[in-house]
Design a protein around this motif. Sequence first.
Motif, mmCIF file in Angstrom:
data_model
loop_
_atom_site.group_PDB
_atom_site.id
_atom_site.type_symbol
_atom_site.label_atom_id
_atom_site.label_comp_id
_atom_site.label_asym_id
_atom_site.label_seq_id
_atom_site.Cartn_x
_atom_site.Cartn_y
_atom_site.Cartn_z
ATOM 1 N N ASP A 24 0.696 -1.157 -0.018
ATOM 2 C CA ASP A 24 -0.127 0.028 0.105
ATOM 3 C C ASP A 24 0.829 1.065 -0.023
ATOM 4 O O ASP A 24 0.897 2.088 0.838
ATOM 5 N N ALA A 25 1.703 1.391 -1.088
ATOM 6 C CA ALA A 25 2.909 2.336 -1.008
ATOM 7 C C ALA A 25 2.487 3.805 -1.081
ATOM 8 O O ALA A 25 3.104 4.743 -0.955
ATOM 9 N N VAL A 26 0.885 4.035 -1.638
ATOM 10 C CA VAL A 26 0.650 5.276 -1.432
ATOM 11 C C VAL A 26 0.188 5.838 -0.178
ATOM 12 O O VAL A 26 -0.704 5.201 0.301
ATOM 13 N N PRO A 27 0.866 6.931 0.415
ATOM 14 C CA PRO A 27 0.580 7.245 1.662
ATOM 15 C C PRO A 27 -0.637 8.152 1.891
ATOM 16 O O PRO A 27 -1.006 8.892 1.013
ATOM 17 N N SER A 28 -1.302 7.873 3.016
ATOM 18 C CA SER A 28 -2.556 8.545 3.225
ATOM 19 C C SER A 28 -2.019 9.918 4.040
ATOM 20 O O SER A 28 -2.606 11.052 4.101
ATOM 21 N N THR A 29 -1.108 9.823 4.960
ATOM 22 C CA THR A 29 -0.610 10.943 5.642
ATOM 23 C C THR A 29 0.818 10.648 6.303
ATOM 24 O O THR A 29 1.304 9.084 6.213
ATOM 25 N N PHE A 30 1.602 11.087 7.019
ATOM 26 C CA PHE A 30 2.830 10.933 7.549
ATOM 27 C C PHE A 30 3.302 12.084 8.706
ATOM 28 O O PHE A 30 2.476 12.917 8.884
#
Length: 480
Positions: free
Chosen positions: A127-133
């Motif tokens: 799930d390499a597309v980040p939603s936040t960090f």
Amino acid sequence: MADQTPNPMIPGRRIKLNVGGRFFETTVSTLHSAGPDSLLAALSNRPFLPRSNPIFIDRDPEIFSVLLSLLRSNRLPSTSLRRFSIQELAEEALYYGVESRLRSASLPSSLRGIDASIVDTIRPASDAVPSTFSAGEDGSLWIAHGGQISIYDPYLSYTAAVRTHLDDITSICRVWPEIAAIGSESTSGLHIYDLFSGHYTGSVHWTDQDDPRIYKARVSAIANSPDSIFVSFDCPHRENSVLVIDKLTLRVTSELTRQSGSAAKNTVPGKLSWLPETGLIIGSAVTCGAFGYSGYIRIWDPRSKEVVWETNEPGSGRSSRFGDSFADIDVDTDDSILFKICSKSGDLAMADVRKLGDDPWVYMEDTNPSMRETSYSGNDVHLHCYKRQVFVGKDGGLEVWSRQNGSYETIMPLEISDTENRRPEVCFKRNYVDKAEDAERGMIKRIEGGGERLFVSRENVEGIEVWESSNHSGIIPVSP
């Protein structure tokens, strides 16, 4: 005559080591530079006879040669990071007790946006597309993707992944070095996880038995202070609030505001910031529609639960640029300076939170003629203050405003008693941080600084970009 044992503390005395079958010769002073609590310093203090065998250490000799070079010159050899990963070097440095020396040599130099560039892209395994960090003060990184949080240490080496009970994570805040407060668009409540152990520790929900509209309240923004967590919640019927939560007990201690989000000036705060100097909370919300940008900035005192200052744009009268509403705002929490970026003119304005009034804004004079007349109207804009620099993401492009002269104290509005009764000029230089090809990677979604790095995520793009100053102090070629 009996053999005499030489004084092991003589700095220039040579000492021989056998590391994994390879012989090294160095001085006591070099080993002592590792620090008094290190293994190498302890070995150099051992008494020895002139004809004694070299001290044997059963470790990797190739990595030891890198660390010995680090002790001798306070630099890493130019080839070291091509031969070994940071994780390999860090493990051996920890064994010898020189991890702090390795960290200072391998981490980037002071971040200057004007010469920063992308040095890496951190991509989680799944799930390499980040939603936040969330970026740490030490340059470490937590990446939320799907319902997981991947953890990267200050060297940006992967350490672990924590699977949460959520399907997605859209808000994350470090409330302690190992504790994360997270929120989700699909699940109500604020949820606390210990990322070091991977354990879920509790949740907080906004509820009101006397008001049936308050249900399934989801987290919109999170801020943190030494004692409290500040959270904005939003309900399906657009009722919203800002709650103060005790960090130790995870109990709600107060409600700063409650409002119905039927108008732009009452929507849920999308950003929250706590100011260490004053203890105030700054909340803001921005919406963009067919007629441009609108929103508000509101400042609360958590002790009195009162609003101490607010502005609504357009229409509040607290800005001399009527009709040029802000596209985004952020606050320099170290200096209590509020920044906004104007949607039509593209101008940057600042205000001292300690000296707010009817129109506290000082507009920056851009000293880079090639970037004047830049409009942000109709664009997706993100503003982030870090290390007295202001980074602006406009669609896929990244800009930095750098102060050219003076300190914050010299550029605030002058007092009425000033004989000329005018505001001083403020000179900032605006530059593109990225290249044209960088801007084509995708629309910027989030910008956050950590350590001497800037982290950037883009809409529907895998990974987090790592930006560092091009003048990297840790990788310096050593002449043969």
